[in-house]
Each structure stands twice: as C-alpha cells, then as structure tokens.
Design a protein around this motif. Structure first.
Motif, PDB file in Angstrom:
ATOM      1  N   GLY A  53      19.653  55.949 -41.835  1.00 31.23           N
ATOM      2  CA  GLY A  53      19.448  56.863 -40.722  1.00 31.23           C
ATOM      3  C   GLY A  53      18.291  56.502 -39.818  1.00 31.23           C
ATOM      4  O   GLY A  53      17.985  57.252 -38.883  1.00 31.23           O
ATOM      5  N   ASP A  54      17.653  55.366 -40.044  1.00 35.37           N
ATOM      6  CA  ASP A  54      16.510  54.953 -39.219  1.00 35.37           C
ATOM      7  C   ASP A  54      17.038  54.172 -38.019  1.00 35.37           C
ATOM      8  O   ASP A  54      17.263  52.965 -38.096  1.00 35.37           O
ATOM      9  N   VAL A  55      17.252  54.861 -36.914  1.00 36.10           N
ATOM     10  CA  VAL A  55      17.850  54.270 -35.717  1.00 36.10           C
ATOM     11  C   VAL A  55      16.873  54.394 -34.555  1.00 36.10           C
ATOM     12  O   VAL A  55      16.078  55.330 -34.496  1.00 36.10           O
ATOM     13  N   CYS A  56      16.927  53.439 -33.619  1.00 39.04           N
ATOM     14  CA  CYS A  56      15.991  53.499 -32.495  1.00 39.04           C
ATOM     15  C   CYS A  56      16.404  52.541 -31.385  1.00 39.04           C
ATOM     16  O   CYS A  56      17.253  51.664 -31.572  1.00 39.04           O
ATOM     17  N   ALA A  57      15.756  52.719 -30.227  1.00 44.39           N
ATOM     18  CA  ALA A  57      15.941  51.852 -29.063  1.00 44.39           C
ATOM     19  C   ALA A  57      14.565  51.428 -28.573  1.00 44.39           C
ATOM     20  O   ALA A  57      13.579  52.154 -28.743  1.00 44.39           O
ATOM     21  N   TRP A  58      14.488  50.233 -27.965  1.00 43.13           N
ATOM     22  CA  TRP A  58      13.195  49.790 -27.447  1.00 43.13           C
ATOM     23  C   TRP A  58      13.358  48.815 -26.290  1.00 43.13           C
ATOM     24  O   TRP A  58      14.422  48.222 -26.097  1.00 43.13           O
ATOM     25  N   HIS A  73      18.684  46.873 -45.953  1.00 45.55           N
ATOM     26  CA  HIS A  73      19.937  47.457 -45.479  1.00 45.55           C
ATOM     27  C   HIS A  73      19.626  48.719 -44.688  1.00 45.55           C
ATOM     28  O   HIS A  73      18.960  49.627 -45.185  1.00 45.55           O
ATOM     29  N   ILE A  74      20.125  48.763 -43.455  1.00 45.69           N
ATOM     30  CA  ILE A  74      20.002  49.960 -42.631  1.00 45.69           C
ATOM     31  C   ILE A  74      21.403  50.516 -42.413  1.00 45.69           C
ATOM     32  O   ILE A  74      22.213  49.920 -41.695  1.00 45.69           O
ATOM     33  N   ASP A  75      21.700  51.624 -43.053  1.00 41.29           N
ATOM     34  CA  ASP A  75      22.962  52.324 -42.830  1.00 41.29           C
ATOM     35  C   ASP A  75      22.712  53.446 -41.830  1.00 41.29           C
ATOM     36  O   ASP A  75      21.705  54.155 -41.916  1.00 41.29           O
ATOM     37  N   ALA A  76      23.626  53.607 -40.878  1.00 43.21           N
ATOM     38  CA  ALA A  76      23.418  54.605 -39.826  1.00 43.21           C
ATOM     39  C   ALA A  76      23.340  56.020 -40.377  1.00 43.21           C
ATOM     40  O   ALA A  76      22.642  56.872 -39.808  1.00 43.21           O
ATOM     41  N   ALA A  77      24.064  56.304 -41.453  1.00 43.83           N
ATOM     42  CA  ALA A  77      24.020  57.628 -42.091  1.00 43.83           C
ATOM     43  C   ALA A  77      24.222  58.749 -41.073  1.00 43.83           C
ATOM     44  O   ALA A  77      23.453  59.713 -41.006  1.00 43.83           O
ATOM     45  N   ASN A  78      25.254  58.595 -40.238  1.00 41.28           N
ATOM     46  CA  ASN A  78      25.634  59.595 -39.233  1.00 41.28           C
ATOM     47  C   ASN A  78      24.622  59.748 -38.099  1.00 41.28           C
ATOM     48  O   ASN A  78      24.670  60.729 -37.351  1.00 41.28           O
ATOM     49  N   GLN A  79      23.726  58.785 -37.958  1.00 40.23           N
ATOM     50  CA  GLN A  79      22.765  58.800 -36.861  1.00 40.23           C
ATOM     51  C   GLN A  79      23.077  57.648 -35.902  1.00 40.23           C
ATOM     52  O   GLN A  79      23.762  56.691 -36.251  1.00 40.23           O
ATOM     53  N   ASN A  80      22.552  57.737 -34.681  1.00 37.20           N
ATOM     54  CA  ASN A  80      22.674  56.642 -33.726  1.00 37.20           C
ATOM     55  C   ASN A  80      21.573  56.765 -32.684  1.00 37.20           C
ATOM     56  O   ASN A  80      21.006  57.843 -32.489  1.00 37.20           O
ATOM     57  N   ALA A  85      24.148  52.781 -30.980  1.00 32.22           N
ATOM     58  CA  ALA A  85      24.002  51.799 -32.052  1.00 32.22           C
ATOM     59  C   ALA A  85      22.906  52.207 -33.026  1.00 32.22           C
ATOM     60  O   ALA A  85      22.183  53.190 -32.814  1.00 32.22           O
ATOM     61  N   ILE A  86      22.783  51.419 -34.094  1.00 34.22           N
ATOM     62  CA  ILE A  86      21.626  51.552 -34.983  1.00 34.22           C
ATOM     63  C   ILE A  86      20.377  51.082 -34.249  1.00 34.22           C
ATOM     64  O   ILE A  86      19.371  51.789 -34.205  1.00 34.22           O
ATOM     65  N   TRP A  87      20.448  49.900 -33.667  1.00 39.41           N
ATOM     66  CA  TRP A  87      19.367  49.391 -32.820  1.00 39.41           C
ATOM     67  C   TRP A  87      19.920  49.124 -31.428  1.00 39.41           C
ATOM     68  O   TRP A  87      20.922  48.408 -31.276  1.00 39.41           O
ATOM     69  N   VAL A  88      19.266  49.684 -30.413  1.00 41.67           N
ATOM     70  CA  VAL A  88      19.569  49.378 -29.019  1.00 41.67           C
ATOM     71  C   VAL A  88      18.408  48.541 -28.496  1.00 41.67           C
ATOM     72  O   VAL A  88      17.287  49.033 -28.353  1.00 41.67           O
ATOM     73  N   ILE A  89      18.680  47.270 -28.224  1.00 39.22           N
ATOM     74  CA  ILE A  89      17.620  46.327 -27.866  1.00 39.22           C
ATOM     75  C   ILE A  89      17.683  46.064 -26.366  1.00 39.22           C
ATOM     76  O   ILE A  89      18.554  45.333 -25.881  1.00 39.22           O
ATOM     77  N   ALA A  90      16.749  46.671 -25.627  1.00 35.44           N
ATOM     78  CA  ALA A  90      16.648  46.437 -24.186  1.00 35.44           C
ATOM     79  C   ALA A  90      15.523  45.471 -23.850  1.00 35.44           C
ATOM     80  O   ALA A  90      15.366  45.080 -22.693  1.00 35.44           O
ATOM     81  N   GLY A  91      14.738  45.087 -24.845  1.00 32.09           N
ATOM     82  CA  GLY A  91      13.714  44.069 -24.639  1.00 32.09           C
ATOM     83  C   GLY A  91      14.322  42.681 -24.620  1.00 32.09           C
ATOM     84  O   GLY A  91      15.463  42.464 -25.039  1.00 32.09           O
ATOM     85  N   ASN A  92      13.546  41.722 -24.149  1.00 28.09           N
ATOM     86  CA  ASN A  92      14.006  40.342 -24.041  1.00 28.09           C
ATOM     87  C   ASN A  92      13.512  39.499 -25.212  1.00 28.09           C
ATOM     88  O   ASN A  92      12.510  39.814 -25.847  1.00 28.09           O
ATOM     89  N   GLY A 111      30.235  52.415 -31.514  1.00 26.28           N
ATOM     90  CA  GLY A 111      29.001  52.348 -32.281  1.00 26.28           C
ATOM     91  C   GLY A 111      28.797  50.972 -32.894  1.00 26.28           C
ATOM     92  O   GLY A 111      29.675  50.443 -33.565  1.00 26.28           O
ATOM     93  N   ALA A 112      27.616  50.398 -32.674  1.00 29.24           N
ATOM     94  CA  ALA A 112      27.351  49.020 -33.092  1.00 29.24           C
ATOM     95  C   ALA A 112      26.172  48.949 -34.049  1.00 29.24           C
ATOM     96  O   ALA A 112      25.292  49.812 -34.044  1.00 29.24           O
ATOM     97  N   GLY A 113      26.160  47.890 -34.842  1.00 30.39           N
ATOM     98  CA  GLY A 113      24.952  47.592 -35.591  1.00 30.39           C
ATOM     99  C   GLY A 113      23.813  47.313 -34.631  1.00 30.39           C
ATOM    100  O   GLY A 113      22.732  47.881 -34.734  1.00 30.39           O
ATOM    101  N   ILE A 114      24.078  46.418 -33.659  1.00 29.89           N
ATOM    102  CA  ILE A 114      23.127  46.128 -32.588  1.00 29.89           C
ATOM    103  C   ILE A 114      23.843  46.245 -31.252  1.00 29.89           C
ATOM    104  O   ILE A 114      24.914  45.655 -31.064  1.00 29.89           O
ATOM    105  N   ARG A 115      23.268  47.009 -30.322  1.00 30.10           N
ATOM    106  CA  ARG A 115      23.686  46.979 -28.919  1.00 30.10           C
ATOM    107  C   ARG A 115      22.631  46.164 -28.172  1.00 30.10           C
ATOM    108  O   ARG A 115      21.470  46.568 -28.081  1.00 30.10           O
TER     109      ARG A 115
END
Length: 392
Positions: A53-58, A73-80, A85-92, A111-115
C-alpha cells in the motif's frame, strides 16, 4: 566563471546522499524516503520491510531506487497514486533496480506498477506481476527507456487494452534480457517508440495463456528484433506473433524492421509469424530465423527472407522444457550467414538469452547457425563444471 561552474557541479554531487529504507532504518517506507529525497539521491530499500500500500508520485530527478538484501515487494493493496500506479515517476533520469511491483488496479483499468511520465527511465532486475499494466510509459519526446533483466507476468485488465508493458511515443526503447509471459488478454510487449531494440529476450505465452501479440509495434519505427525466443501458445486469441504498423494514426516515419537470429515457436500450428501492414514501404529484413510450428512467415510479399529455417524439425534439445538450443545434426547448424549491418548498427547477435532474465555471450564460430542459440559441440563435464571439448 569556469571555476564557479565547476564548483557548482561539485556542490551538487556532494549533496546527493543514500537514504536507507526498512526495519531499523531512517525511513520506514520507500515513499517516505522519496518525499525527503533531493535530486540525485540513492534510496536503498531493504527486502525485510513490509511496504504494501505504499504508493506515491514524484517530480525529483536522477533518483536511484534499489532493492537490497533480496528483492523488496511493493503490493498496491488497493491503493494507487493519482489513480495511475504504484509509482508515478514524473522526474527525469530515474533508475529502478531489483524491486517487485504487484496488484495495481484503478478505475480506468490502466493501473501500473510504474507509470513513467518523465524523461529517461532505466529498470533492471525488477518483477512486475498481476497489475493492469506492468510498466505504462506516456508520450515523452527525448526520452529513452531501458528495461533489462526483468520479468513481466500476468499483467492486464482483461480488456485487450492493457499489457505486460506498454511504451507510448518516446524516442527509444531498449528491451533486453527480459522474460515476458502470460499477459491477460494483452500483449507481452507493446511499443510505439521511434526506435526499438528488442534483444535477447524470452517472450512466450504460458501453456494455457490468453495473451495476444508477443510483440506489438503498432506505429512501426526503426526496430531491431535480434536473438529472441518468441513462443505463441495454442490458446492465444491472436494468430500473429510479431505485429508491425497495424494502426493508421501516429505512424513513425521510419518503417525499417530487422528480424535476425530469433527462434519463433508457434504452438497454434497456423497463423502469421510476422504480420506486416501493407503501409510498410520498406522491405522487412528477416535473416537467420527459425520459424517453427507452421504458419505464414510474413504477410509482406516483399520481405527479404534469407537463410531462415521453417517447415521441418530443427531438433531442439528439449522443447517440452523450453530448451531451444540445437542438437547435433540439426539442419540449422552452420546454415546461417553473417547478417551484416543496417546504416546505424551491426545486426550480428552477440548474446544469448538465459532463463530467467539473464544473458551469456553467444559463441563465435566460422559458420553461423540459424536461430537464437549457437550450437556448442562436445559439451562435457570437468570437476562438475561444463567445459567445451576438453578438460584441462
């Protein structure tokens, strides 16, 4: 001025630190460390921790996120994060190394592991499974995505629009040494990149799988498919294995496709190995491939076919256990040619895929074999280790 610029670079380098995540560490979860991080930091994630359930964007740049002491292992556990996604990566310039992502489902079924939304992403030694998409990369000019030594399994929402991994319009995809299998009514690899290098992978359906294309390049692009093991199960709902330029919008200008030293296995016994749209002006180059199991080799009448093997038994070592090396006496041994080069790179295979998600040097012989594996004669054992021809 030169001294000032040089000093600024040193200061930035000195500021980058390593942040440790896990039991007894400074941060309990990866997202807590990411929130505290600065550009250029390394985040080490201990596999002993629980991160469900540890999901975030940066938007931070040049982060390296690495699993240690095993694979965390990071399971979404019904979170996003952001409904994506689990991780939304907007950094370069992000690097993700040795992390497992699973279970991401969102309302729009993407829903993605990584967006991936930033420029440049490298993923190594990762495992994406049971998401709606393993990796989903959005359109990003100037971006190169490198994925290597990773596994993708059982991703897909079941709608045919989500896949083990889906790369949209970026400059370049390098996909090498990976194992992609068992997508749920989706493709094992889908890419709209301007350039694709698909090298030394295993892309194969599970025995009763429902995946569609093994390789889908719907917008074309300069594409190299070299040294792969590609297998389609009898249960696949789609009869083609490699699909090229099948869509009509957003076509990439370069429509060159090189298919060299692959082993294609079609368990369906019919269909098309290379499905090439009629809009493809350049002749596909198909050299030194094994096309086994029945079906049309290419739907493009002008495909330049050279030194391929089809129609007979290539004498694989153990097809039941997915060992597609050649046995002594195979007609594919010494039957290939030097595939030469394109205008941009050599087409000569230098590696061989090793299960799971690894590679080894392809032996170099005077004559070239057909398929993804070069025959090695007289393999014997010396003190419990394999050796070629003689023990010393």
């Amino acid at each position: 001025m030169l001294l000032a610029i040089f000093g600024f670079g040193l200061a930035n380098s000195a500021e980058a630190i390593t942040r440790n995540v896990g039991p007894g560490q400074s941060y309990a979860t990866p997202c807590a460390a990411i929130a505290a991080a600065s550009d250029g930091d390394t985040i080490q994630i201990d596999a002993a921790g629980s991160y469900n359930g540890d999901v975030c964007a940066w938007t931070k740049n040049a982060l390296t996120l690495r699993g240690i002491n095993g694979r965390p292992h990071i399971d979404a556990a019904n979170q996003n994060a952001q409904g994506k996604a689990i991780w939304v990566i907007a950094g370069n310039d992000t690097v993700v190394d040795n992390i497992e992502f699973s279970g991401c489902h969102v309302p729009d079924a993407n829903g993605a592991g990584i967006r991936q939304e930033g420029v440049n992403l490298t993923v190594r030694h990762a495992y994406f499974h049971d998401n709606e998409n393993g990796i989903l990369a959005g359109d990003k000019s100037g971006s190169t995505i490198i994925i290597e030594s990773s596994e993708f399994a059982h991703n897909g929402a079941g709608d045919g629009k989500s896949h083990n991994l889906y790369i949209n319009h970026v400059d370049k995809l390098i996909f090498q040494y990976n194992y992609s299998h068992g997508a749920y009514i989706g493709h094992l690899l889908k890419s709209r990149a301007l350039q694709n290098e698909i090298l030394y992978n295993r892309l194969s359906g599970d025995a009763s799988g429902s995946e569609s294309y093994e390789i889908n390049l719907p917008n074309g692009g300069l594409s190299y498919v070299i040294g792969n093991l590609v297998e389609q199960p009898i249960t696949s709902p789609n009869s083609a294995m490699l699909d090229y330029r099948s869509e009509t919008d957003g076509m990439n200008a370069d429509d060159r496709l090189f298919v060299v030293n692959n082993t294609f296995v079609n368990d369906k016994g019919a269909g098309i190995f290379l499905q090439i749209a009629a809009s493809t002006a350049s002749a596909v180059i198909a050299t030194n491939n094994i096309f086994y199991g029945g079906g049309t080799i290419s739907s493009q009448p002008g495909t330049l076919l050279s030194h391929n093997y089809s129609g007979g038994n290539p004498m694989f070592v153990d097809i039941g256990n997915v060992d597609y090396r050649l046995q002594s006496g195979s007609a594919a041994i010494d039957a290939g040619i030097d595939p030469g080069s394109s205008a941009e790179r050599s087409l000569l295979p230098t590696q061989e895929y090793v299960q799971p998600t690894a590679t080894q040097l392809r032996p170099s012989n005077a004559a070239f074999d057909i398929g993804a594996y070069e025959f090695v004669p007289d393999l014997i054992f010396c003190d419990g280790f394999e050796a070629i021809k003689t023990c010393h």
